[in-house]
Design a protein around this motif. Structure first.
Motif, mmCIF file in Angstrom:
data_model
loop_
_atom_site.group_PDB
_atom_site.id
_atom_site.type_symbol
_atom_site.label_atom_id
_atom_site.label_comp_id
_atom_site.label_asym_id
_atom_site.label_seq_id
_atom_site.Cartn_x
_atom_site.Cartn_y
_atom_site.Cartn_z
ATOM 1 N N ARG A 44 13.130 17.438 65.315
ATOM 2 C CA ARG A 44 13.253 16.011 65.571
ATOM 3 C C ARG A 44 14.095 15.476 64.371
ATOM 4 O O ARG A 44 14.897 14.405 64.796
ATOM 5 C CB ARG A 44 11.999 15.471 65.372
ATOM 6 C CG ARG A 44 11.674 14.100 65.447
ATOM 7 C CD ARG A 44 12.157 13.507 66.772
ATOM 8 N NE ARG A 44 11.830 12.026 66.863
ATOM 9 C CZ ARG A 44 12.335 11.208 67.561
ATOM 10 N NH1 ARG A 44 13.142 11.889 68.749
ATOM 11 N NH2 ARG A 44 12.264 10.153 67.678
ATOM 12 N N PHE A 45 14.026 15.852 63.126
ATOM 13 C CA PHE A 45 14.800 15.635 62.135
ATOM 14 C C PHE A 45 16.355 15.832 62.437
ATOM 15 O O PHE A 45 17.154 14.685 62.099
ATOM 16 C CB PHE A 45 14.335 16.140 60.641
ATOM 17 C CG PHE A 45 15.203 15.538 59.609
ATOM 18 C CD1 PHE A 45 14.431 14.602 58.803
ATOM 19 C CD2 PHE A 45 16.372 15.786 59.202
ATOM 20 C CE1 PHE A 45 14.931 14.138 57.569
ATOM 21 C CE2 PHE A 45 17.138 15.354 58.118
ATOM 22 C CZ PHE A 45 16.253 14.196 57.275
ATOM 23 N N CYS A 83 8.123 10.807 58.294
ATOM 24 C CA CYS A 83 8.706 9.480 58.906
ATOM 25 C C CYS A 83 9.616 9.933 60.237
ATOM 26 O O CYS A 83 9.866 8.991 61.025
ATOM 27 C CB CYS A 83 9.828 8.912 57.952
ATOM 28 S SG CYS A 83 9.111 8.128 56.438
ATOM 29 N N VAL A 84 9.547 11.140 60.642
ATOM 30 C CA VAL A 84 9.837 11.445 61.975
ATOM 31 C C VAL A 84 8.789 12.140 62.804
ATOM 32 O O VAL A 84 9.137 12.771 63.841
ATOM 33 C CB VAL A 84 11.145 12.480 61.966
ATOM 34 C CG1 VAL A 84 12.260 11.623 61.299
ATOM 35 C CG2 VAL A 84 11.081 13.643 61.111
ATOM 36 N N VAL A 131 17.294 13.094 65.082
ATOM 37 C CA VAL A 131 17.706 11.759 64.708
ATOM 38 C C VAL A 131 18.525 11.352 63.731
ATOM 39 O O VAL A 131 19.198 10.680 63.996
ATOM 40 C CB VAL A 131 16.044 11.189 63.914
ATOM 41 C CG1 VAL A 131 16.251 9.975 63.358
ATOM 42 C CG2 VAL A 131 15.043 11.284 65.126
ATOM 43 N N TYR A 132 18.662 12.563 62.961
ATOM 44 C CA TYR A 132 19.879 12.300 61.889
ATOM 45 C C TYR A 132 21.070 13.000 62.261
ATOM 46 O O TYR A 132 22.003 13.233 61.555
ATOM 47 C CB TYR A 132 19.313 12.424 60.465
ATOM 48 C CG TYR A 132 18.346 11.710 60.087
ATOM 49 C CD1 TYR A 132 19.002 10.320 59.814
ATOM 50 C CD2 TYR A 132 17.033 11.879 60.065
ATOM 51 C CE1 TYR A 132 17.870 9.324 59.399
ATOM 52 C CE2 TYR A 132 16.259 10.974 59.933
ATOM 53 C CZ TYR A 132 16.505 9.738 59.346
ATOM 54 O OH TYR A 132 15.416 8.800 59.160
#
Length: 337
Positions: A173-174, A99-100, A177-178
């Motif tokens: 990326r994860f 999802c990322v 994003v978080y």
């Protein structure tokens, strides 16, 4: 002091051969005995489903590969040895990473591009014909294998370096994003010293070429296979080049430096091919006799193999359940209390 974490997956698609042992199994088992390294070794049976749709062969391969590693001395007290399919948190993490992960990144994966190119070269109207989502998403599952344990180092062949780079991309990326440091960025380790053995026909020993010498075949079969190794037409007494000879290459991969030097001299003196093959058989058979016996005993006691793998899975899940709880909370899937 935090120890280095090293992770290695073993795809369960065949029977281990001499090339697997020299190139991957032997150095990995040596690393498993290093107290300064936390090693994770797993049977990559979920990955194997991409290539194999034969349940009986899959089950046999998993059993043979586990027995091989145990028979050769894998230290399961130090290393964590488990089946990928016994860790349900790994495929769940693969979904979170999916999802990322940008689709464009997957489009650039070597295996996917090669499959598309093969269709296009064959004049197939649909370039994606025969390509499953398992093949397409393979790098995401591999990233989950690595990132779940925050492995620092991942020993791979040069053809697998791209997958480690993809894992780094997904981890970064994860984290972005978080807004947290959830994942360590892994490093690919390519050991240029790792030996690649030739097979019966002189090409790289590989199941795809059907030219392998299985590690634990019987004495009779081992001798038969060694006698099939391709050589040239030089007669006994004629000097021979050891550096272009599969027999010598295999011998030197197992022998000491002094033994290899002595055999090199015998090649210069014109050892006959029949004698060289017999010498290789005797040397290999002597080295493999004890582990072959342990291997056969393990195959006859699958319950023991199962217990070892379940113990490894329990150790692995002590980490993966905690890790996934943290990741679920990070993405908004945590518990309400």
């Amino acid at each position: 002091m935090t120890s280095t974490r090293v992770l290695t997956g073993i795809t369960t698609t065949g029977t281990p051969h001499l090339g697997n042992y020299v190139g991957a199994i032997r150095p990995a088992i040596a690393a498993s005995q290093d107290p300064n390294v936390q090693s994770y070794y797993f049977l990559a049976d979920l990955h194997a489903l991409i290539k194999s749709s034969d349940p009986a062969r899959m089950q046999q391969s998993r059993r043979e590969i586990a027995a091989t590693w145990l028979a050769l001395g894998l230290d399961t007290d130090n290393a964590v040895f488990y089946r990928q399919s016994d860790i349900p948190e790994i495929p769940e993490l693969a979904w979170l990473l999916s999802c990322v992960c940008a689709k464009g990144l997957m489009n650039r994966a070597h295996a996917y591009k090669a499959a598309v190119a093969e269709n296009e070269e064959g004049g197939v109207p649909d370039p994606d014909r025969g390509i499953t989502m398992g093949l397409y998403g393979y790098p995401v599952l591999m990233a989950a294998d690595i990132l779940m344990f925050n492995a620092n180092r991942v020993p791979v062949g040069r053809d697998q370096v791209q997958h480690i780079e993809m894992a780094r991309d997904m981890a970064g990326r994860f984290n972005h994003v978080y807004r947290g440091e959830y994942f360590t960025l892994p490093e690919a380790v390519v050991d240029e010293r790792v030996q690649v053995l030739n097979g019966l026909d002189g090409r790289k020993m590989s199941k795809s070429y059907d030219n392998t010498i299985p590690l634990f075949v019987s004495e009779k079969k081992l001798l038969k296979l060694i006698r099939k190794i391709r050589t040239n037409s030089l007669e006994p007494g004629e000097p021979k080049d050891p550096d272009s000879c599969t027999l010598f290459q295999i011998y030197s991969a197992f022998a000491t430096e002094q033994e290899s030097s002595d055999m090199r001299r015998r090649y210069a003196e014109g050892i006959g091919w029949g004698e060289a093959k017999n010498e290789l058989f005797e040397y290999l058979n002597a080295q493999l006799a004890e582990p072959r016996e342990r291997y056969q005993a393990l195959l006859e006691d699958p319950g023991h193999i199962e217990r070892v793998l379940q113990q490894g899975a329990e150790r692995a899940r002590e980490e993966t359940t905690v890790m996934l709880d943290r990741l679920r909370s990070a993405v908004g899937l945590g518990r309400f209390v």
